[in-house]
Design an enzyme around this catalytic site. Structure first.
Site, PDB file in Angstrom:
ATOM      1  N   GLU A 275      14.890 -12.247   5.360  1.00 53.17           N
ATOM      2  CA  GLU A 275      14.264 -11.105   4.363  1.00 53.17           C
ATOM      3  C   GLU A 275      14.112  -9.986   5.384  1.00 53.17           C
ATOM      4  O   GLU A 275      12.607  -9.483   5.608  1.00 53.17           O
ATOM      5  CB  GLU A 275      13.009 -11.565   3.810  1.00 53.17           C
ATOM      6  CG  GLU A 275      13.172 -12.164   2.400  1.00 53.17           C
ATOM      7  CD  GLU A 275      11.939 -12.603   2.105  1.00 53.17           C
ATOM      8  OE1 GLU A 275      12.065 -13.854   1.398  1.00 53.17           O
ATOM      9  OE2 GLU A 275      10.937 -12.396   2.527  1.00 53.17           O
ATOM     10  N   CYS A 347      -6.833  16.843   4.790  1.00 52.36           N
ATOM     11  CA  CYS A 347      -8.346  17.343   5.136  1.00 52.36           C
ATOM     12  C   CYS A 347      -9.219  16.158   5.447  1.00 52.36           C
ATOM     13  O   CYS A 347      -9.954  15.462   5.161  1.00 52.36           O
ATOM     14  CB  CYS A 347      -8.966  17.691   3.900  1.00 52.36           C
ATOM     15  SG  CYS A 347     -10.525  18.528   4.068  1.00 52.36           S
ATOM     16  N   GLU A 348      -8.609  15.385   6.716  1.00 57.75           N
ATOM     17  CA  GLU A 348      -9.484  14.283   7.421  1.00 57.75           C
ATOM     18  C   GLU A 348      -9.008  14.295   8.913  1.00 57.75           C
ATOM     19  O   GLU A 348      -7.947  14.483   9.155  1.00 57.75           O
ATOM     20  CB  GLU A 348      -8.778  13.177   7.010  1.00 57.75           C
ATOM     21  CG  GLU A 348      -9.346  12.691   5.373  1.00 57.75           C
ATOM     22  CD  GLU A 348      -9.145  11.085   4.978  1.00 57.75           C
ATOM     23  OE1 GLU A 348      -9.316  10.328   5.937  1.00 57.75           O
ATOM     24  OE2 GLU A 348      -8.817  10.858   3.976  1.00 57.75           O
TER      25      GLU A 348
HETATM   26  N1  LLP Z   1       9.052 -10.807   3.250  1.00 55.88           N
HETATM   27  C1  LLP Z   1       7.820 -10.562   2.709  1.00 55.88           C
HETATM   28  C2  LLP Z   1       7.306 -11.444   1.919  1.00 55.88           C
HETATM   29  C3  LLP Z   1       7.288  -9.425   3.194  1.00 55.88           C
HETATM   30  O1  LLP Z   1       5.831  -9.649   3.055  1.00 55.88           O
HETATM   31  C4  LLP Z   1       7.615  -8.674   4.092  1.00 55.88           C
HETATM   32  C5  LLP Z   1       6.866  -7.582   4.699  1.00 55.88           C
HETATM   33  C6  LLP Z   1       9.102  -8.737   4.468  1.00 55.88           C
HETATM   34  C7  LLP Z   1       9.878  -9.869   3.848  1.00 55.88           C
HETATM   35  C8  LLP Z   1       9.804  -7.582   5.443  1.00 55.88           C
HETATM   36  O2  LLP Z   1       9.168  -7.520   6.593  1.00 55.88           O
HETATM   37  P1  LLP Z   1      10.003  -6.838   7.684  1.00 55.88           P
HETATM   38  O3  LLP Z   1      11.173  -7.382   8.118  1.00 55.88           O
HETATM   39  O4  LLP Z   1      10.190  -5.263   7.003  1.00 55.88           O
HETATM   40  O5  LLP Z   1       9.191  -6.715   9.043  1.00 55.88           O
HETATM   41  N2  LLP Z   1       3.890  -1.291   6.314  1.00 55.88           N
HETATM   42  C9  LLP Z   1       3.836  -2.166   7.241  1.00 55.88           C
HETATM   43  C10 LLP Z   1       4.945  -3.373   7.121  1.00 55.88           C
HETATM   44  C11 LLP Z   1       4.379  -4.251   6.219  1.00 55.88           C
HETATM   45  C12 LLP Z   1       5.278  -5.364   5.806  1.00 55.88           C
HETATM   46  C13 LLP Z   1       4.752  -6.106   4.401  1.00 55.88           C
HETATM   47  N3  LLP Z   1       5.602  -7.354   4.234  1.00 55.88           N
HETATM   48  C14 LLP Z   1       4.426  -1.220   8.370  1.00 55.88           C
HETATM   49  O6  LLP Z   1       4.714   0.042   8.194  1.00 55.88           O
HETATM   50  O7  LLP Z   1       4.738  -1.806   9.669  1.00 55.88           O
END
Ligand code: LLP
Length: 421
Positions: A275, A347-348
């Site tokens: 994923e 504004c932070e």
């Molecule tokens: N599968 C599930 C169940 C997940 O919760 C996530 C990410 C992924 C796949 C994909 O993960 P990736 O391959 O993109 O690392 N906002 C944070 C990242 C949060 C990821 C949340 N879950 C950032 O900007 O680093």
């Protein structure tokens, strides 16, 4: 136009026959720019990760769920995961058939579960409590479940999603109660899934996580698939000479061996899924913004820009590093470099994109390119301070630029409020 720092986008020919300045002039600032060629390459990297045939890539839409990006994922024949009815809705609109969508739910209402059921989308539960509720509304149905295999990894504690300190997954110690709940409602468990966390650069933790989920899988007869989760990292520091990429070849080879061994032991060639979100969409995106002010404040030098944390939240939320390129319309040279703190217009005090970053001496009107902003960029933007969410454009493979999301308007800001007048 001068490019004062542009090594990364020059190497990838990111802007093709366009210039960042021209894009800002046409579409306004700040602006998310995506390159379709890079996006498709990353999708194909993931599809070719292993040679095991019964393998699927579920693009993790949370990283970037712009409709055009989803449409390209569908064209590339990826599967897709969803975290909410909103993501399911967008994915169906983008043309995904329901059987390609996997809803990884977390603490949702029965109405949300029903939305997935009504749309023939397979749902994964994240607790026995939710399995029980699912059974109540869909007895005899198919279901998947997310387990906490105990191995977590990630670039920040907030994004580690397995192990001792996380809300996610079912504790394998509770498998007996889990099975009783499946039986109570005559549910068929078709798959199990996990996600250890986001952004690993060394394959070891992922492989440990794979072993842990496989040991859980062995406790269930007759699964159809095992979903190993995402987290595949990208280097955010490409301006460093010795940055490293994730060794996909080594990782893929190891996964192939594991899949073959597991097949022998389980006696059935299950489908394996991954994923990836960030790996697919991060590097195809640059966030452009404009320097509006330069100032010294108590010994610190600041570049004030329109790239607040309403536009890109990652640096403020996780102290994340994004490389910065600098483009200038005029011919005025900047021979010197100096440390400067790049801040936004929110504004932070914490509204900082980069602290004491060494950049060429900046001036008003310079355009900054915040690299690797295609994942967790515009999806995490907000209207905080009643600011407008930026537009998004896509540079197509043939070089044509298309608008794929309009910038908010002032009316968008107030349209859902109800006046007392
Ligand atoms: N599968 C599930 C169940 C997940 O919760 C996530 C990410 C992924 C796949 C994909 O993960 P990736 O391959 O993109 O690392 N906002 C944070 C990242 C949060 C990821 C949340 N879950 C950032 O900007 O680093």
């Amino acid at each position: 136009m001068q490019k004062l720092v542009s090594k990364v986008t020059d190497n990838t020919n990111f802007y093709m026959n366009h210039s960042p300045i021209e894009l800002i002039e046409k579409y306004g600032s700040p602006l998310y720019v995506y390159n379709e060629k890079i996006l498709r390459e990353k999708m194909r990297d993931m599809k070719n990760l292993v040679s095991y045939e019964n393998f699927a890539v579920n693009y993790s839409a949370k990283a970037n769920s712009s409709l055009a990006i989803l449409e390209i994922a569908n064209e590339e024949d990826l599967n897709i995961d969803a975290m909410s009815p909103g993501e399911i809705y967008a994915e169906l609109k983008a043309g995904f058939s329901p059987e390609k969508i996997f809803y990884i739910s977390n603490n949702v209402s029965k109405e949300e579960m029903q939305f997935a059921i009504d749309n023939n989308v397979l749902l994964s539960v994240d607790s026995i409590s939710q399995l029980d509720q699912f059974g109540q509304i869909n007895p005899g149905g198919k279901v998947a479940a997310r387990f906490n295999g105990g191995i977590g990894a990630g670039h920040h504690e907030k994004v580690i999603t397995a192990g001792k300190n996380t809300k996610f997954g079912i504790d394998p110690d509770e498998i007996e109660l889990f099975n009783q709940t499946l039986n109570k409602y005559n549910l068929k468990l078709v798959g199990i899934n996990q996600h250890i966390g986001s952004l690993f650069m060394e394959p070891d933790k992922y492989i440990d996580g794979v072993y842990s989920v496989l040991s859980i899988a062995k406790q269930f007869k007759d699964l159809e698939f095992i979903d190993l989760g995402g987290g595949f990292g990208i280097p955010y520091n490409k301006l460093d000479e010795d940055y490293k990429c994730l060794d996909l070849k080594a990782l893929g080879k190891k996964l192939d061996e594991i899949f073959e061994d597991f097949t022998k032991e389980y006696g059935k060639k299950l489908k394996f899924k991954i994923e990836p979100g960030r790996y697919i969409s991060a590097e195809c995106g640059v966030l452009l913004g404009t320097v509006h002010a330069i100032k010294n404040n108590c010994g610190n030098k600041y570049a004030g820009t329109d790239i607040g944390f309403n536009v890109l939240a990652r640096p403020v939320m996780y102290d994340s590093h994004h490389d910065i390129e600098v483009y200038r319309k005029s011919n005025e040279k900047s021979e010197k470099t100096e440390p400067i703190t790049v801040v936004g217009n929110i504004c932070e005090t914490g509204d900082i994109i980069a602290k004491n970053r060494i950049l060429p001496t900046l001036k008003e009107g310079d355009i900054l390119g915040i690299l690797d902003a295609g994942a967790y960029g515009n999806v995490m933007s907000s209207n905080y301070n009643n600011r407008l969410r930026p537009a998004e454009v896509l540079i197509r493979e043939n070089g044509e630029v298309v608008l794929i999301r309009k910038r908010d308007t002032l009316d968008d800001i107030i349209k859902n409020f109800v006046s007392l007048k």
